[in-house]
Design a protein around this motif. Sequence first.
Motif, short mmCIF file in Angstrom:
data_model
loop_
_atom_site.label_atom_id
_atom_site.label_comp_id
_atom_site.label_asym_id
_atom_site.label_seq_id
_atom_site.Cartn_x
_atom_site.Cartn_y
_atom_site.Cartn_z
N HIS A 64 0.86 -1.02 0.09
CA HIS A 64 -0.11 0.02 0.10
C HIS A 64 0.84 1.17 0.06
CE1 HIS A 64 -4.10 -1.86 1.48
NE2 HIS A 64 -3.81 -2.29 0.39
N PRO A 65 0.44 2.28 -0.65
CA PRO A 65 1.15 3.56 -0.62
C PRO A 65 0.89 4.51 0.59
CG PRO A 65 -0.85 3.90 -2.04
CD PRO A 65 -0.79 2.20 -1.48
N LYS A 66 1.77 5.35 0.90
CA LYS A 66 1.36 6.27 1.94
C LYS A 66 0.07 7.12 1.68
CE LYS A 66 6.43 6.54 2.76
NZ LYS A 66 7.54 7.55 2.68
N LYS A 67 -0.45 7.89 2.61
CA LYS A 67 -1.50 8.79 2.20
C LYS A 67 -0.90 9.91 1.71
CE LYS A 67 -4.28 7.42 6.24
NZ LYS A 67 -4.85 8.02 7.67
N ASP A 68 -1.44 10.25 0.27
CA ASP A 68 -0.78 11.15 -0.51
C ASP A 68 -1.89 11.83 -1.39
OD1 ASP A 68 0.83 12.65 -2.34
OD2 ASP A 68 2.29 11.09 -2.19
N GLU A 69 -1.71 13.26 -1.10
CA GLU A 69 -2.89 13.88 -1.59
C GLU A 69 -2.61 14.12 -3.19
OE1 GLU A 69 -5.99 14.47 -0.27
OE2 GLU A 69 -5.13 13.65 1.51
N ARG A 70 -1.30 13.88 -3.74
CA ARG A 70 -1.06 14.25 -5.23
C ARG A 70 -1.88 13.35 -6.09
NH1 ARG A 70 5.27 13.79 -4.99
NH2 ARG A 70 4.58 11.94 -3.68
N GLU A 71 -2.14 14.11 -7.11
CA GLU A 71 -2.89 13.02 -8.29
C GLU A 71 -2.09 11.80 -8.80
OE1 GLU A 71 -5.19 13.77 -12.45
OE2 GLU A 71 -3.65 15.13 -11.99
N PHE A 72 -0.80 12.29 -8.91
CA PHE A 72 0.11 11.00 -8.96
C PHE A 72 0.99 10.57 -8.11
CE2 PHE A 72 -1.40 12.21 -13.54
CZ PHE A 72 -1.56 10.92 -13.98
N LEU A 73 1.09 9.31 -7.84
CA LEU A 73 2.15 8.94 -6.83
C LEU A 73 3.51 8.67 -7.40
CD1 LEU A 73 0.00 6.00 -5.25
CD2 LEU A 73 0.16 8.45 -4.38
N ILE A 101 3.34 1.28 -10.57
CA ILE A 101 2.18 2.11 -9.50
C ILE A 101 1.07 2.37 -10.41
CG2 ILE A 101 1.74 4.23 -8.45
CD1 ILE A 101 4.60 4.83 -7.92
N LEU A 102 -0.08 1.91 -10.03
CA LEU A 102 -1.30 1.86 -10.64
C LEU A 102 -1.87 3.43 -10.43
CD1 LEU A 102 -3.27 0.39 -12.46
CD2 LEU A 102 -4.32 -0.62 -10.20
N GLN A 103 -1.91 4.16 -11.50
CA GLN A 103 -2.25 5.37 -11.31
C GLN A 103 -3.81 5.82 -12.03
OE1 GLN A 103 -0.23 7.53 -9.74
NE2 GLN A 103 1.99 7.02 -10.59
N ARG A 104 -4.31 6.72 -11.65
CA ARG A 104 -5.68 6.99 -12.08
C ARG A 104 -5.77 8.64 -12.30
NH1 ARG A 104 -10.43 4.92 -8.63
NH2 ARG A 104 -8.98 5.73 -6.97
N TYR A 115 -3.26 4.13 -15.44
CA TYR A 115 -1.99 3.93 -16.05
C TYR A 115 -1.13 2.75 -15.38
CZ TYR A 115 -2.59 8.40 -18.16
OH TYR A 115 -3.19 9.50 -19.04
N LEU A 116 -0.48 1.97 -15.96
CA LEU A 116 0.21 1.04 -15.19
C LEU A 116 1.64 1.86 -15.42
CD1 LEU A 116 -0.43 -2.60 -16.57
CD2 LEU A 116 -0.22 -1.75 -14.14
N ASP A 117 2.23 2.59 -14.38
CA ASP A 117 3.25 3.46 -14.27
C ASP A 117 4.44 2.81 -13.77
OD1 ASP A 117 4.72 5.79 -14.62
OD2 ASP A 117 3.60 6.69 -13.06
N ILE A 118 5.36 2.41 -14.81
CA ILE A 118 6.63 1.78 -14.35
C ILE A 118 7.60 2.68 -13.97
CG2 ILE A 118 8.59 0.19 -15.47
CD1 ILE A 118 5.15 0.00 -16.52
#
Length: 676
Positions: free
Chosen positions: A589-598, A618-621, A631-634
């Motif tokens: 799991h990721p940390k709590k992050d308010e940004r659109e992209f991790l 990272i699975l982005q939205r 996105y599947l962000d490598i």
Amino acid sequence: MPLPTRVLWAERNFGSCTRVFAINTRHTWRYPLYSPPVTQNRLYNAYPALDTSYIKPKTYFGLGTTGHVESKHYSPKHNEVIEFLNSNFQFPRKTANAEELAIRCPKCRPRKGTYYTAIIRTDKGTFKCSDCQTVGLWYEYTRRFNDSELSKLFSTIESLGFRSNFSKPKEEIERYSTLMKDYPEVIKWFEKSKGLTQETLEIFKVGVAKYHNIDPSNSLREEFCITFPRYAPYYNHADQIEPDSQIVRIKAWSTESEETVAFDPPSTVTGLFGYDLVPHHGEEIILAGTEFDAMAAYQETKIPSTCLPHNSYQLSIEVLPLLERFSKIYLWFDDDVAGQDAAEKFAEKLGIERCLIVKSLNGQLDGPVNAQQALEAGKDLKEIIKSAKPLQHEQIIGFEWLRDSVYRELVNPDQVQGVQSIDLPGLNQVLKGHRRGELTIFTGTTGVGKTTVLSQLSLDYCKSGVNTLWGSFEIPNVRLAKKMLQQFAGKELTKENIKEFPIWAEKFQQLPMYFLKFFGSTELTKVTAAMEHAIYAFDVQHIIIDNLQFMLAEQARYHNDRWELQDRTVGTFRRIATERNVHITLVVHPKKDEREFLDINSIFGSAKVTQEADNVVILQRRITENGEIRYLDIKKNRFDGTLAAIPFEFDHESLKIRQLTKLDHDSRLKIRRKAH
């Protein structure tokens, strides 16, 4: 709790640990007493208050179908020794003495000559080996066959209630081979395309039948198939020494699509193609990759030949007892990277000292890579098999031992890159393939679809022959299997089309897919023990752990201990991936992050998590005016450094993700920019 003064006792192996249980004769509870090495005397010395003089013979404590506990004073009943040997596929042999049988020694494995170096008494069960001089009692011999506790940690689709019997009457299946003569065009195809004679087809009882297949539109239809029967030994009566053979499974293969259409029954059973041809006193066998290779090898060498029971390089534990009787096993797989890697792995699994690796190229730079191609090319298969060599197991080797391996990697770059994804070709362009020996960290925000994407990707690779183990610590196996089955079918199996469920289930059941039974917080040692067993027993190549936080939940005593526990766990998975040459996908799991992209720093835990990884995905939205794009962000690719984000969308009809074309992706982003 006071110790009982009068007990029944049982020894049981748990991996490298042996545990003794004391069972109160008045109340049914268990008390662990001692760890290895364990004997009755050591039990008494450790707990002198216990009265171990009373030991009930042959008392069962849920040890499985073959394991049982016996007193050292117990004498087997009439025919019990022979029944036990036969049920465990030990293939005893007659001797000049009617009360003695020749067997393999349970403790030693001779490097040369026959394996049958021990003599066992059928009346007393005592045995003695002439090679290592081991002497033992009947209870000592039977103890080695106790079922492994680790096998209880796995489930398959079969355990969820799927049918595992023949789809047709046994009499009809046994007639498949007799129907072949009515199809001269098929016999001619075998002769022209594979170099196999009608006599060879008859010897191996190759037949014809119709089975359901999946057409390009993902619909089911009946298709004409070639059938390859799997045989296993069976005994008609208790004192029978030489077994008969019976068909236990059918592989149906389509000449039209040149692929396996079905296994009947779908579940894995103990049986091998061509095993009925092995003489009872046979000492050698050829283990090939496919039925065509096995028949070609036998046709030219007359050495009994069989093939791997599945379509992938998997040698399951169900068939290992059938191979234990042989003192010489030729491993004849494709002479390429994947085939020779499998040969080395199976040689270690079966015993290096009795395995010889056959290389079809026989030192040449090009040519046929397997037995069937060698036959078709007019090569001398007898000379090829004479050049077979054992696996070199010295710790220091020269370049001459690496020369062929280096060449195979140079001429097979696609195999070095890894297994290609069918559903997501963009993933192949970035990561180049799914490779063994790597650790992938997979993350994304809650609800973004991590499990859905991973189930589809794991299914994608599994259909290409990657034996897969799922460890779902967050979602029950039944829900996960339901999702995967519908992704496999490409549609929801609702009431309207539920009648298709049995066929899709049988197709799915034939995949080399396994599931850990753990759920929620589980100790790392238990998980790794199960992983190690799966790698050995099922030749697992891909392990998914979903997810790290659920697996380690509530195991840290203090807040700061979470980091140390997580680092230790990731380090352990890294070591297993490297040492056992398997790909481990770990969901974090990721940390709590308010940004659109991790980014790579958004992953929960210390830097060690991403440092140990070969790949970070990272699975982005992203929300647009024209719908959602994911996105599947490598973010990390240790293989060649290529990084990219692959856009996709979820298809509700097929329950699968679909990669977006560049045109679709750009058009959605343009609409969003116009709106601003």
